[in-house]
Motif scaffolding. Structure first.
Motif, PDB file in Angstrom:
ATOM      1  N   ALA A 193     -36.459 -24.076 -14.680  1.00 38.86           N
ATOM      2  CA  ALA A 193     -35.362 -23.765 -13.777  1.00 38.86           C
ATOM      3  C   ALA A 193     -34.044 -23.535 -14.513  1.00 38.86           C
ATOM      4  CB  ALA A 193     -35.203 -24.868 -12.753  1.00 38.86           C
ATOM      5  N   ARG A 194     -33.896 -24.149 -15.674  1.00 41.38           N
ATOM      6  CA  ARG A 194     -32.626 -23.996 -16.382  1.00 41.38           C
ATOM      7  C   ARG A 194     -32.583 -22.752 -17.251  1.00 41.38           C
ATOM      8  NH1 ARG A 194     -33.276 -24.919 -21.694  1.00 41.38           N
ATOM      9  NH2 ARG A 194     -34.884 -26.416 -22.353  1.00 41.38           N
ATOM     10  N   GLY A 195     -33.635 -21.979 -17.259  1.00 45.56           N
ATOM     11  CA  GLY A 195     -33.631 -20.744 -18.033  1.00 45.56           C
ATOM     12  C   GLY A 195     -33.936 -20.999 -19.491  1.00 45.56           C
ATOM     13  N   GLY A 196     -33.501 -20.105 -20.314  1.00 47.15           N
ATOM     14  CA  GLY A 196     -33.697 -20.313 -21.759  1.00 47.15           C
ATOM     15  C   GLY A 196     -34.865 -19.521 -22.315  1.00 47.15           C
ATOM     16  N   ASP A 197     -35.043 -19.571 -23.626  1.00 47.59           N
ATOM     17  CA  ASP A 197     -36.107 -18.801 -24.292  1.00 47.59           C
ATOM     18  C   ASP A 197     -37.474 -19.395 -24.000  1.00 47.59           C
ATOM     19  OD1 ASP A 197     -33.989 -18.329 -27.173  1.00 47.59           O
ATOM     20  OD2 ASP A 197     -34.270 -17.102 -25.362  1.00 47.59           O
ATOM     21  N   VAL A 198     -38.414 -18.480 -23.733  1.00 50.92           N
ATOM     22  CA  VAL A 198     -39.802 -18.925 -23.533  1.00 50.92           C
ATOM     23  C   VAL A 198     -40.740 -17.937 -24.205  1.00 50.92           C
ATOM     24  CG1 VAL A 198     -39.398 -20.106 -21.310  1.00 50.92           C
ATOM     25  CG2 VAL A 198     -39.971 -17.668 -21.363  1.00 50.92           C
ATOM     26  N   TRP A 199     -42.015 -18.348 -24.278  1.00 53.09           N
ATOM     27  CA  TRP A 199     -43.070 -17.441 -24.719  1.00 53.09           C
ATOM     28  C   TRP A 199     -44.065 -17.314 -23.588  1.00 53.09           C
ATOM     29  CZ3 TRP A 199     -43.267 -14.889 -29.336  1.00 53.09           C
ATOM     30  CH2 TRP A 199     -42.316 -15.270 -30.286  1.00 53.09           C
ATOM     31  N   LEU A 200     -44.637 -16.140 -23.430  1.00 58.03           N
ATOM     32  CA  LEU A 200     -45.696 -16.023 -22.440  1.00 58.03           C
ATOM     33  C   LEU A 200     -46.931 -15.424 -23.096  1.00 58.03           C
ATOM     34  CD1 LEU A 200     -45.927 -12.795 -21.541  1.00 58.03           C
ATOM     35  CD2 LEU A 200     -43.884 -13.389 -20.262  1.00 58.03           C
ATOM     36  N   SER A 201     -48.078 -15.751 -22.480  1.00 59.26           N
ATOM     37  CA  SER A 201     -49.316 -15.221 -23.039  1.00 59.26           C
ATOM     38  C   SER A 201     -50.318 -14.980 -21.925  1.00 59.26           C
ATOM     39  CB  SER A 201     -49.899 -16.204 -24.045  1.00 59.26           C
ATOM     40  OG  SER A 201     -50.366 -17.361 -23.365  1.00 59.26           O
ATOM     41  N   PHE A 202     -51.199 -14.028 -22.150  1.00 58.82           N
ATOM     42  CA  PHE A 202     -52.325 -13.835 -21.245  1.00 58.82           C
ATOM     43  C   PHE A 202     -53.485 -13.236 -22.015  1.00 58.82           C
ATOM     44  CE2 PHE A 202     -51.579  -9.285 -20.860  1.00 58.82           C
ATOM     45  CZ  PHE A 202     -50.204  -9.170 -21.033  1.00 58.82           C
ATOM     46  N   LYS A 203     -54.678 -13.554 -21.519  1.00 54.65           N
ATOM     47  CA  LYS A 203     -55.880 -13.136 -22.239  1.00 54.65           C
ATOM     48  C   LYS A 203     -56.166 -11.667 -21.999  1.00 54.65           C
ATOM     49  CE  LYS A 203     -58.313 -17.507 -21.773  1.00 54.65           C
ATOM     50  NZ  LYS A 203     -58.748 -18.125 -20.560  1.00 54.65           N
ATOM     51  N   ALA A 204     -56.762 -11.082 -22.998  1.00 52.42           N
ATOM     52  CA  ALA A 204     -57.188  -9.690 -22.863  1.00 52.42           C
ATOM     53  C   ALA A 204     -58.202  -9.553 -21.736  1.00 52.42           C
ATOM     54  CB  ALA A 204     -57.777  -9.192 -24.177  1.00 52.42           C
ATOM     55  N   THR A 205     -58.989 -10.594 -21.533  1.00 58.08           N
ATOM     56  CA  THR A 205     -60.013 -10.515 -20.493  1.00 58.08           C
ATOM     57  C   THR A 205     -59.421 -10.547 -19.091  1.00 58.08           C
ATOM     58  OG1 THR A 205     -60.216 -12.899 -20.738  1.00 58.08           O
ATOM     59  CG2 THR A 205     -61.901 -11.527 -21.789  1.00 58.08           C
ATOM     60  N   ASP A 206     -58.188 -10.982 -19.003  1.00 57.37           N
ATOM     61  CA  ASP A 206     -57.561 -11.029 -17.672  1.00 57.37           C
ATOM     62  C   ASP A 206     -56.852  -9.727 -17.313  1.00 57.37           C
ATOM     63  OD1 ASP A 206     -56.661 -14.544 -17.921  1.00 57.37           O
ATOM     64  OD2 ASP A 206     -58.352 -13.541 -16.907  1.00 57.37           O
ATOM     65  N   VAL A 207     -56.910  -8.757 -18.217  1.00 61.60           N
ATOM     66  CA  VAL A 207     -56.233  -7.482 -17.937  1.00 61.60           C
ATOM     67  C   VAL A 207     -57.218  -6.554 -17.246  1.00 61.60           C
ATOM     68  CG1 VAL A 207     -55.032  -5.510 -18.928  1.00 61.60           C
ATOM     69  CG2 VAL A 207     -54.776  -7.783 -19.950  1.00 61.60           C
ATOM     70  N   VAL A 208     -56.873  -6.126 -16.016  1.00 66.87           N
ATOM     71  CA  VAL A 208     -57.730  -5.195 -15.258  1.00 66.87           C
ATOM     72  C   VAL A 208     -57.236  -3.784 -15.539  1.00 66.87           C
ATOM     73  CG1 VAL A 208     -58.445  -4.477 -12.952  1.00 66.87           C
ATOM     74  CG2 VAL A 208     -58.063  -6.917 -13.447  1.00 66.87           C
ATOM     75  N   VAL A 209     -58.151  -2.963 -16.065  1.00 66.65           N
ATOM     76  CA  VAL A 209     -57.755  -1.608 -16.450  1.00 66.65           C
ATOM     77  C   VAL A 209     -58.495  -0.589 -15.602  1.00 66.65           C
ATOM     78  CG1 VAL A 209     -57.589   0.030 -18.342  1.00 66.65           C
ATOM     79  CG2 VAL A 209     -57.370  -2.421 -18.794  1.00 66.65           C
ATOM     80  N   TYR A 210     -57.797   0.449 -15.173  1.00 68.30           N
ATOM     81  CA  TYR A 210     -58.459   1.532 -14.433  1.00 68.30           C
ATOM     82  C   TYR A 210     -57.722   2.838 -14.710  1.00 68.30           C
ATOM     83  CZ  TYR A 210     -54.880  -0.151 -11.153  1.00 68.30           C
ATOM     84  OH  TYR A 210     -53.707  -0.573 -10.586  1.00 68.30           O
ATOM     85  N   PRO A 211     -58.451   3.923 -14.528  1.00 70.44           N
ATOM     86  CA  PRO A 211     -57.855   5.212 -14.887  1.00 70.44           C
ATOM     87  C   PRO A 211     -56.620   5.538 -14.038  1.00 70.44           C
ATOM     88  CG  PRO A 211     -60.208   5.441 -14.479  1.00 70.44           C
ATOM     89  CD  PRO A 211     -59.816   4.060 -14.046  1.00 70.44           C
ATOM     90  N   ALA A 212     -55.654   6.179 -14.729  1.00 71.06           N
ATOM     91  CA  ALA A 212     -54.428   6.560 -14.003  1.00 71.06           C
ATOM     92  C   ALA A 212     -54.608   7.877 -13.258  1.00 71.06           C
ATOM     93  CB  ALA A 212     -53.259   6.669 -14.975  1.00 71.06           C
TER      94      ALA A 212
END
Lengths: 259, 350, 261
Positions: free
Chosen positions: B331-350
């Motif tokens: 809640a106080r803001g500030g620098d963070v890091w975020l991460s997510f797995k490649a397996t959680d990325v849903v890809v489909y043709p544009a």
């Protein structure tokens, strides 16, 4: 409100007279004080041309004097004077209106009849409808207009028609002879009854058809000084001029008959 | 019976180019942000706005064709319109309003009024027949507007933001009613809305429109699972990227390279659900292939979970537990890091 | 909330301004001979003038509605080259001195006028000195009031109602009669009343174009003017009648036209 204006004028005239008298003593002859100042002459509409001429010659003879004219139907003038309009001289187209004004207390001194007039039928220039007399006024294709019954000319017209035994309904009742003349000139009406002097004054713009003396009416024009005039001397001087021989001959050139 | 629209028009700053087909049996919702041109398109179909090019065909009949200069006047089209503000005639009674279409089309008074009364009863407002529109509540006026549009039995029903003027609580109830009426209407149906909930609950098929253009169409499920624009992604609440995929990597025009496991190549969309995004105060080690830095921004509480907006080069939305929110003091803001797995990325043709 | 009070100077000036208007009205009421008022009113000439005035002003208003509403509609809805010029010309009678209006009418419709000559030669119809002439003069000066009011109403109405009507299958005439007109009814009423009041009080154009004859062209204002010379007290009574009518009109219209809350 008229009273207030009148009283203001009296005060102003007082000062004007005082100034006037102080400056005029320098160049005046010992026997007569030159006339000067300002007067308003209320005169019947049928007197317009003749009185303008009288005014011009009077002012030429008395350089210090200025005359302003107000021409209208006689009843209109009477009403204006009674409502307090600042008049010094009143010239009426009949004695009845003069009497009424006198009875109401608006005149001073006695009135003098200074001219007579007769009626004439006025038609468009060239008399396109071929009017020859009063009887023709009642013809179906003729638009006849006249002055209202309270205007002297209108009253006289009714008398003339009665004498000739003609019944005709006018299409309009104008407030003065000038109204009738202008509508004939414009071509809106075909015929009307005005004074011979009016036909003469209008020149070539209209034509006249005479009314025989047996049916005609002699109109008498009286003139009087108005009570409350701010320059009674000048007013009376003008009246004297109008009834004088010089004034009378001017009136004659405009078609008025001698007194 | 179908509606075929293929048109181009310009109205002030809006340049609209749309193609759509509506078949019998389906309820179509036209969804898009304000200013997208949805109402303009609806008005063009109704004949209230002239088209520059293309045509509008209803049930085989050409209503408007720019090429042949054919134009059927609005009043001669078999359409019913429910306007955003309902536009019930204030000087007529509710019954006269509903009967207006019937009487304009030549029905005699008695017949028109009895049909109108039937429709009023059907929307449950029979007792208000003599009332003036001003005396009714918002929800009631909406129902009268619907009855008025349906009474002449048009072939095409157009609804412009039918629930927008209602408050939230009324909206839910009216939405259910509206759905029932739409279902039982046998003609073609097109609903214009900016509210995704409205779109999803009323329609069988969605057409998404942005800046006068067609962006995406499909069933509500298809559209929400595979958004094709930031607008829809924001509506649904997922993170969306667009880029070129090659060997499991996606290069995005102005963002980072997102590693994914799918073997698609070419132009693609990539969707990451906020649930799949983890937030850390220190750079994380471990298996997630996508790691980058940012600053904690706005926090939105959703029951026992929270959505945190992570600002940075590429803003993303992460969903964390309440506990994590407190632990990390997000809640106080500030620098963070975020991460997510490649397996959680849903890809489909544009 | 404290009620605002006027600063002294403003209050004095405002009071003077009010007195300027009230004094003549009070004068009229005080000088009216209430004793003979009814008698004056019932005099045949007066009744004649009253009836003529009512007939002529109502006819003028009817004509103004018949021609003015379409004109207002065109101004409000159609854009065409020269619209602003045409609109200015048709509004001119509002600011023109009425006598000038009468002269203009003579030049157009008098016996030697542009159109009047043709009317006279072809049909034998002359308009001056007729009641029709009175109606024309009154229509000429009063119609702009109606046109402007209705035009304003048409411009300010929500046109989407017309679209809704069209979407329900109403053709243009039905839209106009069942939706547009009812929605601008307040402007129609206000415009008609203003027009009628102006027509009732018309003097300069009437006396110039139509002349003056009792029962035919001598309307109330003319009668008042002439009575002033012959029977002033009757003229006071008639003036009071005209004044009361005007006052009633203003009171009735105050919210719509004068813009007060």
């Amino acid at each position: 409100m008229g009273r207030r204006v009148a009283s203001l004028l009296v005060v102003a005239a007082f000062f004007a007279a005082a100034c006037g008298s102080s400056s005029s003593t320098a160049s005046s002859s010992p026997s007569a004080t030159p006339l000067s100042g300002n007067i308003s002459v209320f005169a019947a509409a049928s007197l317009a041309a003749s009185f303008n001429a009288l005014g011009t010659s009077f002012q030429r003879a008395h350089p210090g004097a200025t005359i302003q004219f107000n021409f209208a139907g006689t009843p209109t003038l009477v009403n204006q004077i009674e409502q307090g309009a600042p008049a010094d001289v009143f010239a009426s187209a009949d004695t009845a209106n003069m009497q009424a004004l006198g009875d109401a207390g608006f005149t001073t001194g006695s009135s003098h009849v200074f001219a007579h007039n007769k009626l004439e039928i006025v038609v468009a220039s060239g008399n396109p409808k071929g009017i020859t007399g009063l009887a023709d006024l009642a013809q179906p294709g003729v638009i006849y207009i006249t002055e209202g019954p309270t205007v002297p000319a209108g009253k006289y017209a009714l008398q003339a028609l009665a004498r000739a035994g003609v019944t005709v309904t006018p299409r309009s009742l104008e407030t003065a002879v000038t109204g009738v003349i202008s509508k004939i000139e414009l071509g809106e009406a075909d015929a009307g009854i005005v004074y011979t002097t009016d036909v003469q004054a209008a020149g070539g713009k209209v034509a006249g058809v005479p009314i025989p003396d047996a049916d005609n009416v002699i109109a008498a024009y009286p003139i009087v000084a108005v009570k409350g005039s701010t320059n009674l001397a000048l007013a009376n001087a003008f009246i004297a001029y109008v009834v004088s021989d010089a004034g009378q001959s001017t009136m004659a050139t405009f078609g008025f008959q001698h007194v | 019976m179908s509606l075929e629209v293929d048109l181009r028009l310009t109205l002030g700053p809006l340049a609209l180019q749309m193609e759509l087909v509506i078949e019998e049996g389906e309820i179509v919702a036209l969804l898009g942000p304000n200013g997208a041109g949805k109402t303009t398109l609806l008005r063009a179909i109704a004949g209230l706005v002239p088209i520059d090019a293309g045509h509008v065909r209803l049930d085989g009949e050409v209503l408007e064709d720019a090429a042949t200069r054919r134009y059927v006047r609005t009043e001669d089209r078999s359409i019913g319109v429910v306007f955003q503000d309902y536009l019930l005639f204030p000087h007529l009674s509710v019954l006269d309003n509903v009967a207006f279409g019937l009487r304009s089309r030549g029905a005699d008074g008695a017949q028109a009024w009895s049909r109108a009364m039937e429709w009023l009863e059907r929307v449950g407002l029979g007792r208000y027949a003599k009332a003036r529109p001003a005396q009714l509540s918002g929800g009631e006026r909406q129902r009268v507007a619907l009855a008025r549009a349906l009474a002449p039995e048009p072939r095409l029903l157009l609804l412009d933001e039918p629930l927008a003027a209602l408050d939230v609580t009324t909206r839910a109830e009216v939405r259910r009613d509206l759905k029932n009426h739409l279902d039982s209407f046998r003609g073609l149906r097109l609903v214009v809305t900016h509210d995704p909930l409205e779109a999803v609950s009323l329609a069988d098929r969605l057409i998404v429109m942005e800046a006068g253009r067609h962006v995406q169409s499909g069933t509500p499920a298809e559209v929400t699972e595979r958004p094709r624009s930031r607008y829809v992604a924001d509506l649904v609440g997922v993170n969306l990227f667009r880029g070129e995929a090659e060997h499991g990597s996606i290069r995005t025009p102005d963002g980072p390279v997102v590693a994914a496991t799918d073997a698609i190549s070419g132009a693609v969309f990539a969707v990451i659900h906020p649930r799949a995004v983890s937030v850390h105060r220190v750079r994380p080690e471990g298996s997630p292939r996508n790691v980058w830095s940012g600053r904690a921004g706005g926090v939105e509480l959703l029951g026992d979970r929270a959505r945190v907006r992570i600002e940075g080069d590429t803003p993303m939305v992460a969903e964390v537990s309440r506990a994590a929110l407190i632990d990390l003091e997000l809640a106080r803001g500030g620098d963070v890091w975020l991460s997510f797995k490649a397996t959680d990325v849903v890809v489909y043709p544009a | 909330m404290r009620r605002e009070r006027a600063p002294l100077l403003i209050a004095v000036l405002a009071a003077l301004g009010a007195a300027f208007f009230i004094a003549p009205l009070v004068g009229l009421i005080v000088r009216t001979p209430w004793g003979s008022a009814v008698q004056s009113l019932l005099a045949p000439d007066t009744l004649q003038a009253l009836r003529l005035s009512l007939e002529a002003s109502l006819s003028a208003t009817a004509i103004a509605l018949f021609l003015g509403v379409p004109l207002a509609w065109v101004y409000a809805r159609i854009d065409f080259p020269g619209r602003s010029v045409l609109r200015a010309l048709t509004t001119l009678p509002m600011v023109l001195p009425p006598v000038v209006g009468g002269i203009a009418l003579l030049l157009a419709f008098g016996r030697r006028g542009l159109l009047g000559a043709w009317l006279d030669n072809s049909f034998g119809i002359t308009l001056p000195f007729t009641t029709a002439g009175v109606v024309m003069a009154e229509t000429f000066v009063a119609m702009p009031f109606l046109v402007l009011t209705v035009e304003a109403g048409l411009r300010s109405m929500d046109r989407r109602y017309e679209e809704a009507a069209r979407a329900l299958g109403a053709h243009r005439w039905t839209v106009f009669t069942r939706v547009t007109l009812p929605l601008v009814a307040p402007s129609l009423v206000a415009g008609s009343i203003l027009c009628w009041a102006r027509a009732l009080g018309e003097f300069g154009a009437t006396i110039t174009f139509a002349g003056n004859f009792p029962g035919v062209t001598q309307t109330m204002p003319l009668a008042v003017y002439l009575l002033l010379e012959t029977n002033p007290e009757s003229s006071f009574v008639l003036s009071l009648v005209l004044l009361s009518v005007s006052l009633l009109v203003l009171i009735g219209l105050r919210d719509r036209w004068l813009g007060t809350a």
